[in-house]
Write a protein that holds these residues in place. Structure first.
Motif, PDB file in Angstrom:
ATOM      1  N   GLN A  83       0.804  -1.280   0.064  1.00 36.09           N
ATOM      2  CA  GLN A  83      -0.018  -0.099   0.000  1.00 36.09           C
ATOM      3  C   GLN A  83       0.847   1.256   0.135  1.00 36.09           C
ATOM      4  O   GLN A  83       0.490   2.217  -0.663  1.00 36.09           O
ATOM      5  CB  GLN A  83      -0.685   0.031   1.415  1.00 36.09           C
ATOM      6  N   GLN A 111       2.307   1.922  -3.456  1.00 35.81           N
ATOM      7  CA  GLN A 111       1.420   2.424  -4.395  1.00 35.81           C
ATOM      8  C   GLN A 111       0.916   3.919  -4.026  1.00 35.81           C
ATOM      9  O   GLN A 111       1.021   4.912  -4.904  1.00 35.81           O
ATOM     10  CB  GLN A 111      -0.108   1.693  -4.106  1.00 35.81           C
ATOM     11  N   ALA A 112       1.075   4.509  -2.705  1.00 36.15           N
ATOM     12  CA  ALA A 112       0.839   5.735  -2.515  1.00 36.15           C
ATOM     13  C   ALA A 112       1.926   6.761  -2.918  1.00 36.15           C
ATOM     14  O   ALA A 112       1.667   7.759  -3.373  1.00 36.15           O
ATOM     15  CB  ALA A 112       0.704   5.801  -0.816  1.00 36.15           C
ATOM     16  N   ARG A 122       3.966   6.070  -5.877  1.00 38.01           N
ATOM     17  CA  ARG A 122       3.668   6.501  -6.830  1.00 38.01           C
ATOM     18  C   ARG A 122       2.581   7.484  -7.368  1.00 38.01           C
ATOM     19  O   ARG A 122       3.062   8.296  -8.151  1.00 38.01           O
ATOM     20  CB  ARG A 122       3.373   4.957  -8.001  1.00 38.01           C
ATOM     21  N   ASN A 123       1.608   7.362  -6.647  1.00 42.50           N
ATOM     22  CA  ASN A 123       0.512   8.281  -6.838  1.00 42.50           C
ATOM     23  C   ASN A 123       0.837   9.722  -6.500  1.00 42.50           C
ATOM     24  O   ASN A 123       0.481  10.668  -7.194  1.00 42.50           O
ATOM     25  CB  ASN A 123      -0.744   8.038  -5.941  1.00 42.50           C
ATOM     26  N   TYR A 124       1.492   9.628  -5.369  1.00 39.09           N
ATOM     27  CA  TYR A 124       2.321  11.294  -4.974  1.00 39.09           C
ATOM     28  C   TYR A 124       3.047  11.810  -5.957  1.00 39.09           C
ATOM     29  O   TYR A 124       2.950  12.973  -6.254  1.00 39.09           O
ATOM     30  CB  TYR A 124       2.831  11.004  -3.603  1.00 39.09           C
ATOM     31  N   ASN A 125       3.909  11.041  -6.621  1.00 42.68           N
ATOM     32  CA  ASN A 125       4.787  11.399  -7.665  1.00 42.68           C
ATOM     33  C   ASN A 125       4.070  12.065  -8.807  1.00 42.68           C
ATOM     34  O   ASN A 125       4.336  12.873  -9.368  1.00 42.68           O
ATOM     35  CB  ASN A 125       5.879  10.416  -7.946  1.00 42.68           C
ATOM     36  N   GLU A 126       3.064  11.310  -9.170  1.00 44.09           N
ATOM     37  CA  GLU A 126       2.276  11.765 -10.359  1.00 44.09           C
ATOM     38  C   GLU A 126       1.619  13.120 -10.174  1.00 44.09           C
ATOM     39  O   GLU A 126       1.397  14.132 -10.953  1.00 44.09           O
ATOM     40  CB  GLU A 126       1.253  10.664 -10.611  1.00 44.09           C
ATOM     41  N   THR A 127       1.223  13.294  -8.850  1.00 50.82           N
ATOM     42  CA  THR A 127       0.276  14.476  -8.593  1.00 50.82           C
ATOM     43  C   THR A 127       1.136  15.845  -8.144  1.00 50.82           C
ATOM     44  O   THR A 127       0.552  16.762  -8.279  1.00 50.82           O
ATOM     45  CB  THR A 127      -0.794  13.936  -7.296  1.00 50.82           C
ATOM     46  N   THR A 128       2.191  15.503  -7.819  1.00 51.29           N
ATOM     47  CA  THR A 128       3.122  16.727  -7.441  1.00 51.29           C
ATOM     48  C   THR A 128       4.090  17.277  -8.797  1.00 51.29           C
ATOM     49  O   THR A 128       4.756  18.083  -8.284  1.00 51.29           O
ATOM     50  CB  THR A 128       4.040  16.278  -6.275  1.00 51.29           C
TER      51      THR A 128
END
Length: 499
Positions: free
Chosen positions: A230, A233-234, A236-242
């Motif tokens: 988990q 996954q979090a 990867r999501n953070y790098n995409e959104t920042t």
């Protein structure tokens, strides 16, 4: 003639000027006239202002003069009134002082008499107290002897009872020691059994805890793996959104550098301002130090003055309290003395009124000879005089010796008391005789009345053989009431028996 020439020259100038020059010329002329008019108005206003100021000064000065003269007149009138009031007050004060002096003198005299009476009463009281102390001392000696006897008896009883209690205590202590030994043995056995049970229970719990620990470790390892997944996954999501935020961050960093330069310039200015502030603060500190020194000196002076003021105030308060206490004590003593004097005056007036009322009831013999003649012989009278002349040895005799001046009063009082006792005795005898005569009269009236109620009771007039069935206080055979008896027979009875 000159003004006419000027007008002509002015008209000639206007005729020679063009239309614009004429307008300008007329405007300048109008402005000059307005300026002259304003100057005149200003001069007039200034003149009126100066005149108003002079009038106000003169009015203020005249008002001051009037107030001064009026105050002098009022002072003289008020001083005359105050002098008259002071004279009246001085006269009243002198009268009050004279009255108070007379009252104080009379009170001092009464106090002297009261002190003499108090000293006499104190002497008699001290003698009585000495006598009572002697009696109490004798009583205490008797009680002490009784106490010592009872104490000896109680000591003997206490010793016997103590010996008995000590023996009983020893016996009970031996019994208790045996009981304690038996209880310790039982406690040791129970402790050994409890220790064995504890060891077995402890081993069981320890094995159970090990099994539970192993199961929990396996469960936690699986939970940690899930959490790691988990987390990845979090991330990867953070790098995409920042990514957009990173670009904004770069822009903000450039702006921050520019603002840093501006801040540095402002800091220099602030440094210069802070230097000036430091200089001003140094001056202010120096001024504050000087002002603090002056304030401290003034504060010290104020404390000294305040301390002196408090001392004077405390002295004044103590003096006032002392004077108030003295005045209160004097007032209470004077009021008590006045009440006592009024009580004595009332008592004296009541005695005089009673004496007047008793004088009206005196007989001629009592008015001529108010004191009865002594029934003592000459030798007895000489003995009484010698006994009175001797110094009293007992307190009661001393008190009676002080009242020898009331001997005539007690003679008259005893004479009246004897007369009263004699009259009471005569009254009682007459009352008894009146009651007896009333009883006899009632018996007689009952005897002469004929009715069923009277005939059913004892009849005093029914006499048979010179005897009656009623107990009379005076016997029938008394010669005062003895008379010949006649037998009376009713006529109807006679006729009934003869026919």
């Amino acid at each position: 003639m000159a003004p006419k020439k000027k007008k002509k020259s002015g008209k000639g100038k206007l005729a020679k000027m063009t239309e614009e020059e004429r307008i300008i010329y007329l405007e300048q002329k109008a402005l000059q006239e307005e300026e002259m008019k304003k100057k005149k108005e200003d001069m007039l206003n200034q003149f009126l202002k100066d005149k108003l100021v002079k009038e106000e000064r003169s009015a203020h000065f005249n008002l001051f003069k009037l107030n001064h003269q009026w105050r002098t007149i009022m002072r003289t009138a008020k001083s005359k009134e105050l002098k008259k009031d002071i004279e009246i007050l001085s006269q009243t004060f002198e009268r009050v002082v004279d009255r108070k002096d007379s009252v104080i003198k009379s009170l001092v005299k009464d106090l002297g008499e009261a002190e003499e009476q108090y000293s006499m009463a104190l002497r008699s009281h001290l003698q009585n107290m000495d006598h009572l102390i002697d009696l109490q001392r004798c009583r205490l000696e008797v009680l002490l002897s009784e106490y010592e006897e009872e104490l000896e008896v109680l000591k003997k009883e206490f010793d016997t009872e103590r010996q008995m209690i000590v023996e009983q205590h020893k016996q009970e202590m031996n019994d208790l020691q045996d009981i304690l030994f038996a209880m310790e043995e039982n406690a040791n056995e129970r402790e050994a059994e409890a220790r064995q049970d504890f060891q077995s229970l402890r081993d069981e719990i320890k094995n159970k805890n090990l099994e539970e620990k192993h199961a929990l470790r396996i469960q936690l390892e699986s939970q940690v793996e899930d959490l790691w997944k988990q987390f990845q996954q979090a991330l990867r999501n953070y790098n995409e959104t920042t990514e957009e935020r990173k670009a904004a961050f770069e822009n903000l960093r450039d702006k921050d550098e520019k603002s840093a330069k501006e801040i540095e310039m402002q800091m220099r200015k602030l440094q210069r301002i802070s230097d000036t502030i430091a200089q001003l603060r140094a001056k202010m500190a120096q001024n504050s130090k000087e002002s603090e020194e002056r304030n401290r000196e003034l504060r010290d002076q104020r404390e000294v003055i305040a301390h002196h003021f408090h001392e004077l105030k405390s002295q004044m308060n103590r003096f006032r309290e002392n004077e108030r206490a003295r005045l209160t004590q004097l007032t209470l003593q004077s009021s008590a003395a006045l009440k006592e004097l009024q009580r004595k005056v009332d008592k004296g007036e009541r005695i005089l009124k009673l004496a007047e009322q008793c004088r009206k009831l005196e007989t001629e013999e009592e008015k001529v000879l108010p004191f009865y003649a002594s029934s003592l012989t000459e030798e007895e009278q000489h003995d009484v005089a010698a006994a009175v002349a001797e110094a009293p040895s007992e307190p009661l005799a001393e008190i009676m010796h002080e009242y020898t001046s009331l001997e005539n009063f007690w003679k008259r009082y005893n004479k009246v008391l004897l007369d009263k006792v004699a009259l009471d005795k005569e009254k009682s005898t007459l009352t008894d005789e009146n009651q007896r005569l009333r009883a006899i009269l009632k018996q007689y009236l009952d005897g002469i009345s004929v009715n069923d109620e009277i005939l059913s009771q004892h009849n005093p007039l029914f006499v048979v053989n010179q005897r009656t069935n009623v107990q009379m206080s005076i016997p029938v055979l008394d010669p005062r009431i003895k008379r010949p008896t006649q037998t009376v027979v009713e006529a109807a009875h006679v006729i009934k028996h003869t026919i």
